[in-house]
Design an enzyme around this catalytic site. Structure first.
Site, PDB file in Angstrom:
ATOM      1  N   ALA A  42       0.916  -1.229   0.183  1.00  0.00           N
ATOM      2  CA  ALA A  42       0.115  -0.018   0.033  1.00  0.00           C
ATOM      3  C   ALA A  42       0.839   1.074   0.176  1.00  0.00           C
ATOM      4  O   ALA A  42       0.572   2.348  -0.853  1.00  0.00           O
ATOM      5  CB  ALA A  42      -1.089  -0.170   1.073  1.00  0.00           C
ATOM      6  N   GLU A  43       1.775   1.323   0.870  1.00  0.00           N
ATOM      7  CA  GLU A  43       2.581   2.466   0.847  1.00  0.00           C
ATOM      8  C   GLU A  43       3.584   2.693  -0.185  1.00  0.00           C
ATOM      9  O   GLU A  43       3.734   3.775  -0.696  1.00  0.00           O
ATOM     10  CB  GLU A  43       3.677   2.488   2.159  1.00  0.00           C
ATOM     11  CG  GLU A  43       2.845   2.407   3.618  1.00  0.00           C
ATOM     12  CD  GLU A  43       2.103   1.046   3.921  1.00  0.00           C
ATOM     13  OE1 GLU A  43       1.578   0.833   4.745  1.00  0.00           O
ATOM     14  OE2 GLU A  43       2.691   0.050   3.310  1.00  0.00           O
ATOM     15  N   GLY A 239     -17.676   7.589  -7.018  1.00  0.00           N
ATOM     16  CA  GLY A 239     -16.866   8.693  -6.916  1.00  0.00           C
ATOM     17  C   GLY A 239     -16.595   8.874  -5.173  1.00  0.00           C
ATOM     18  O   GLY A 239     -16.065   7.766  -4.739  1.00  0.00           O
ATOM     19  N   ASP A 268      -5.017   3.180  -3.343  1.00  0.00           N
ATOM     20  CA  ASP A 268      -3.817   3.614  -3.254  1.00  0.00           C
ATOM     21  C   ASP A 268      -3.370   4.827  -4.209  1.00  0.00           C
ATOM     22  O   ASP A 268      -2.905   5.924  -4.186  1.00  0.00           O
ATOM     23  CB  ASP A 268      -2.438   2.775  -3.355  1.00  0.00           C
ATOM     24  CG  ASP A 268      -2.750   1.545  -2.407  1.00  0.00           C
ATOM     25  OD1 ASP A 268      -3.373   2.092  -1.044  1.00  0.00           O
ATOM     26  OD2 ASP A 268      -2.381   0.522  -2.759  1.00  0.00           O
TER      27      ASP A 268
END
Length: 319
Positions: A42-43, A239, A268
């Site tokens: 994720a990071e 959205g 992400d």
């Protein structure tokens, strides 16, 4: 070993990178006979997204000295990311994961092999306060906090250091139930970390679990009441909804997608869009719109980062 020192940064991140092996055909992972090699985490997805948009990004982690660790480090360095605080350890192994293929737009099956990985041995001592404070923003997620008890303490320390320094912090819950000892423990710590952040970016399904609220407005209010200056609730194809101390509340429509290839990494990409735009001084609606556009690009490609745009592509889209 630790690589050479870094210059001032726009964004710092702590987290685990994993080698990603994506099946070459739809169906159960065990039926695949070939895999495409990619990066995952994720990071690291957010770090790559921000770096491609021209921000100075620093990523801190631990990797093994195995082939997977070497490949991941080379990829991150090739994206222009400061890896001066990535420690490579010959006694530890790098985590990896398998991802299946689907054709109906649903979430693909994912199988993790990260328990006991090099990154799971990260702790508070891995938080270099001077390096961290050289960044004007910290992006954190619930994944790094979940991989071990010591990484949780490192996540807390990184956020506390940045709060004390007056820097901004964004937080994406990124729930990973299999990494936590229980759902209750996950809920407690994710909400604890969210309360330390300025910008909180939950998905609607995550928000329902974490807050008990069944509407975007309710989820946003829960975190705004706990100190967040901005909450953006991701609504998938619909959205996003935002609640901000400077821009009030509102909704941003999603961008149409011809075909959903792979949903992993969309959140992400969304985070990279929102964070980059806010750091550039864009308005909250414009930041959320950029996030929605990048998220829509991400679901149309096979890997987690292939859909992340360059600055030139962003400008061509008028975002």
């Amino acid at each position: 070993m630790v690589n050479a020192s870094a210059s001032a940064l726009d964004v710092a991140l702590f987290g685990e990178a994993m080698l990603l092996l994506v099946a070459d055909r739809p169906g159960p992972i065990e039926n695949a006979t070939a895999f495409h090699k990619r990066t995952a985490g994720a990071e690291t997805n957010v770090a790559i997204g921000l770096s491609r948009l021209g921000l100075q990004v620093g990523w801190a982690s631990r990797l093994g000295t195995d082939s997977m660790g070497r490949a991941l480090l080379a990829t991150m360095q090739g994206e222009g990311i400061d890896c001066s605080h990535v420690i490579t350890d010959a006694t530890q192994r790098t985590g990896f994961q398998f991802k299946g293929r689907v054709t109906d737009g649903s979430d693909p099956p994912v199988e993790y092999h990260r328990k006991g990985s090099a990154a799971s041995h990260m702790g508070p001592a891995d938080v270099d306060e001077a390096w961290l404070r050289s960044a004007r923003h910290l992006h954190a997620t619930g994944v790094f906090a979940a991989i071990s008890d010591t990484s949780l303490q490192a996540a807390i320390k990184s956020m506390d250091v940045m709060r004390a320094a007056g820097r901004t912090i964004s937080f994406d819950p990124n729930l990973r139930p299999t990494l936590w000892s229980s759902a209750e423990t996950m809920r407690h710590w994710i909400n604890d970390l969210a309360a330390r952040a300025d910008w909180v970016l939950p998905g609607m399904e995550e928000g329902l679990f974490l807050t008990g609220e069944s509407t975007p407005e309710g989820v946003a209010h829960f975190y705004r009441a706990r100190g967040a200056r901005l909450v953006v609730v991701k609504l998938g194809a619909e959205g996003a909804y935002y609640d901000s101390e400077v821009a009030g509340t509102g909704r941003v429509e999603g961008f149409p997608v011809k075909e959903i290839v792979d949903t992993v990494g969309a959140g992400d990409g969304f985070a990279a869009g929102v964070v980059s735009a806010l750091l550039e001084g864009k308005s909250v609606p414009d930041a959320v719109r950029r996030g929605a556009w990048i998220g829509a690009r991400a679901v149309q490609v096979l890997g987690d980062t292939e859909g992340l745009p360059t600055r030139a592509e962003l400008e061509e889209a008028g975002l």
